[in-house]
Scaffold this active site. Structure first.
Site, PDB file in Angstrom:
ATOM      1  N   GLU A 105      94.689  70.853  44.972  1.00 43.61           N
ATOM      2  CA  GLU A 105      93.421  70.673  44.244  1.00 43.61           C
ATOM      3  C   GLU A 105      92.672  69.406  44.640  1.00 43.61           C
ATOM      4  OE1 GLU A 105      94.504  71.031  40.122  1.00 43.61           O
ATOM      5  OE2 GLU A 105      95.106  73.130  40.357  1.00 43.61           O
ATOM      6  N   GLU A 108      99.147  81.369  41.687  1.00 45.60           N
ATOM      7  CA  GLU A 108      99.239  81.008  40.266  1.00 45.60           C
ATOM      8  C   GLU A 108      98.511  82.029  39.400  1.00 45.60           C
ATOM      9  OE1 GLU A 108      98.232  76.888  39.507  1.00 45.60           O
ATOM     10  OE2 GLU A 108      99.163  76.197  41.368  1.00 45.60           O
TER      11      GLU A 108
END
Ligand SMILES: *[C@@H]1O[C@H](CO)[C@@H](O)[C@H](O)[C@H]1NC(C)=O
Ligand SMILES: *[C@@H]1O[C@H](CO)[C@@H](O)[C@H](O)[C@H]1NC(C)=O
Ligand SMILES: *[C@@H]1O[C@H](CO)[C@@H](O)[C@H](O)[C@H]1NC(C)=O
Length: 364
Positions: free
Chosen positions: A162, A274
């Site tokens: 991220e 995810e």
């Protein structure tokens, strides 16, 4: 139609009745078994063990530890910086080893997660008075120790997690704010070097993020990061597409497929890492909502099937609403997973089974 060698031998031999063709439409056969039949390495799940209620919940563990259900486990927290290096140069591998031991007992692979991220850092990192040089040394030391400890037991590492804002610029973190964008490239370089030193070059190096599952500025920025790594002769093997979606707002099949194809065209693997699809408000369990959620899961899993073998696998971010991270992170939201809070499969589960078999969705 394809014949197995055994079937071919039977057909070529005396007039014996061929055994009945195996049924490949049994929804209770297990999602990992279906994924592997479809040529994927796994259908997997995150698990937040050890040290949590999941660690001792027999009903939960019975599902988690069945390799027909899950061929891969991602440690939700155990390998994050604050747990693996709680004090400077003091390493704790207990949690990570626990996950690896559990997975290996059941023939499951592990995506190791993660090395460099803005969040869940140790106090010594957050509170240090770093220069570019001193923080780079901290990052290098962390990567070398952790990567070399777990070694080839990791299928892959999420090297950087991220790193980008929605507009494709680097997001603020102690790493970026102190080191600049070099931190991103150096992290991959150090992971590559650490693995080379222990002759573990087959451990894959991933960039993992959300909001990069559909076309746009952020996905374009990922392409640019990959190109810059290549220019610097630094290895990257794959892109992890987190795929945290909202019911009714999942990117279309075409958008998810073309985005995966774009990364694959760069010579990379992709993985859904995810996946969950949350309700942004109650009710979480009415029939119409569950049907839409099933469609959203079906779309995402189908995009990986249609992308072919370079979409290597699909991982959900825990499989059950009992232990989902969603209610703790997004107030009032929930119902995001494929088993409900008493560990019963929801329509989304059956939609995934259909998608893995290339069939129309029977529950959408
Ligand atoms: C190391 O990590 C384990 C698992 O998270 C934890 O139980 C233990 O207390 C830690 N050890 C130290 C010395 O902090
Ligand atoms: C932080 O480091 C700089 C340069 O090394 C030094 O001048 C400064 O006094 C330090 N600040 C604190 C609060 O320690
Ligand atoms: C989970 O699903 C089962 C079967 O549909 C249902 O009987 C049970 O009440 C559900 N549990 C929760 C907590 O919603």
């Amino acid at each position: 139609m394809r014949f197995s060698l055994a079937t071919a031998a039977l057909l070529a031999g005396p007039a014996l009745a061929a055994p009945p063709a195996p049924r490949h439409d049994d929804k209770d056969v297990g999602l990992n078994a279906l994924a592997q039949r479809a040529g994927k390495l796994w259908f997997g799940t995150a698990a937040d063990i050890p040290g949590t209620d999941e660690t001792t919940d027999a009903a939960y563990l019975k599902i988690l530890e069945n390799p027909a259900n899950f061929g891969e486990i991602t440690p939700a927290n155990a390998m994050k910086f604050m747990y693996t290096e709680p004090e400077q140069n003091v390493f704790n591998y207990t949690g990570g080893d626990y996950v690896l031991n559990l997975a290996e007992r059941h023939g499951q692979r592990v995506r190791c997660h993660n090395l460099v991220w803005a969040s869940q850092l140790s106090d010594f990192v957050n509170n240090g008075n770093w220069t570019k040089e001193s923080l780079t040394a901290v990052m290098r030391n962390h990567i070398f120790h952790v990567v070399q400890h777990f070694g080839r037991r990791c299928y892959s590492w999420d090297v950087v997690n991220e790193a980008l804002n929605g507009d494709g610029t680097f997001s603020s973190s102690i790493w970026y704010d102190t080191i600049g964008e070099d931190y991103f490239y150096l992290a991959f370089q150090y992971a590559q070097e650490a693995l080379a030193e222990i002759h573990a070059n087959d451990v894959k190096l991933y960039y993992n993020d959300y909001g990069i599952e559909n076309p746009g500025t952020k996905a374009d920025a990922v392409h640019n990061l990959v190109k810059e790594l290549r220019k610097r002769d630094i290895r990257i093997d794959g892109i992890g597409l987190e795929s945290h979606f909202e019911v009714g707002f999942t990117p279309s099949l075409q958008d998810q497929l073309s985005t995966k194809q774009g990364y694959i065209a760069l010579g990379l693997d992709v993985a859904i890492t995810e996946l969950d699809v949350r309700f942004t408000q109650a009710p979480y369990y009415d029939a119409a909502g569950e049907k839409q959620q099933a469609q959203d899961y079906y779309t995402s899993v189908s995009s990986c099937i249609e992308a072919g073998p370079k979409c290597i696998g699909i991982t959900v971010w825990d499989f059950d609403d009992k232990y989902s991270w969603v209610p703790y992170t997004f107030a009032g939201q929930g119902g995001a997973d494929i088993y409900n809070a008493t560990l019963q499969a929801k329509p989304a589960y059956y939609a995934i089974a259909d998608a893995l078999q290339g069939k129309a969705c029977s529950v959408c």
